[in-house]
Design a protein around this motif. Structure first.
Motif, PDB file in Angstrom:
ATOM      1  N   SER A  85       0.826  -1.205   0.000  1.00  7.62           N
ATOM      2  CA  SER A  85       0.000   0.000   0.000  1.00  7.62           C
ATOM      3  C   SER A  85       0.863   1.259   0.000  1.00  7.62           C
ATOM      4  O   SER A  85       2.006   1.240   0.473  1.00  7.62           O
ATOM      5  N   ARG A 105       0.118   5.784   0.259  1.00  5.80           N
ATOM      6  CA  ARG A 105      -0.851   6.872   0.391  1.00  5.80           C
ATOM      7  C   ARG A 105      -0.253   8.129  -0.213  1.00  5.80           C
ATOM      8  O   ARG A 105       0.774   8.617   0.259  1.00  5.80           O
ATOM      9  N   SER A 130      -0.539  12.170  -1.296  1.00  4.85           N
ATOM     10  CA  SER A 130      -1.142  13.407  -0.827  1.00  4.85           C
ATOM     11  C   SER A 130      -0.991  14.482  -1.879  1.00  4.85           C
ATOM     12  O   SER A 130      -0.011  14.493  -2.619  1.00  4.85           O
ATOM     13  N   PHE A 173      -6.229  13.008  -0.856  1.00  4.18           N
ATOM     14  CA  PHE A 173      -5.356  11.869  -0.627  1.00  4.18           C
ATOM     15  C   PHE A 173      -5.822  10.704  -1.488  1.00  4.18           C
ATOM     16  O   PHE A 173      -6.984  10.623  -1.871  1.00  4.18           O
ATOM     17  N   GLN A 185      -5.430   6.697  -1.074  1.00  5.73           N
ATOM     18  CA  GLN A 185      -4.974   5.493  -0.402  1.00  5.73           C
ATOM     19  C   GLN A 185      -5.019   4.349  -1.399  1.00  5.73           C
ATOM     20  O   GLN A 185      -6.092   4.023  -1.924  1.00  5.73           O
ATOM     21  N   ASN A 207      -4.283   0.448  -2.076  1.00  3.15           N
ATOM     22  CA  ASN A 207      -4.061  -0.869  -1.480  1.00  3.15           C
ATOM     23  C   ASN A 207      -3.991  -1.937  -2.556  1.00  3.15           C
ATOM     24  O   ASN A 207      -4.405  -1.714  -3.694  1.00  3.15           O
TER      25      ASN A 207
END
Length: 124
Positions: free
Chosen positions: A16, A18, A20, A77, A79, A81
């Motif tokens: 994963s 993340r 921004s 953001f 995210q 996965n």
């Protein structure tokens, strides 16, 4: 409006990350923001977007269920996965000031501002 992305990097498949994107400047005029990506040798494609006024989020079929976009004030953001090597790309943040339709209905030429991009590399 200025957009600055961060959070890219190298990750193994299944992992994963993340991302921004922080917007500055005339952020009160922003109607929508989105995430695009461009893989080597391919055209840039939309990953997700959100209309700030409605709070709705849209995702491409290729990331639906794996990626989640969110917003906190002047930042968005992504995210990510269950990453696969096919997710390897430069990821760009975009913003649009005037939008009379859903962000999912517009092409990338509509977006007014772009970030510099952040590289995501997924190893197998």
């Amino acid at each position: 409006v200025q957009l600055v992305e961060s959070g890219g990097g190298l990750v193994q498949a299944g992992g994963s990350l993340r991302l921004s994107c922080v917007a500055s400047g005339s952020i009160s005029m922003i109607n929508a923001m989105g995430w695009y990506r461009q893989a080597p040798g391919k055209e840039r494609e939309r990953v997700s977007c959100t209309n700030w006024r409605t709070g709705t989020f849209y995702y491409s079929d290729s990331v639906q269920g794996r990626f989640t976009m969110s917003r906190d004030k002047n930042a968005v953001f992504l995210q990510m996965n269950s990453l696969t090597p096919e997710d390897t790309a430069v990821y760009y943040c975009a913003a649009i000031l005037h939008l009379g339709r859903e962000c999912s209905e517009i092409t990338q030429s509509w977006w007014d501002y772009w970030g510099q991009g952040t590289l995501v590399t997924v190893s197998s």
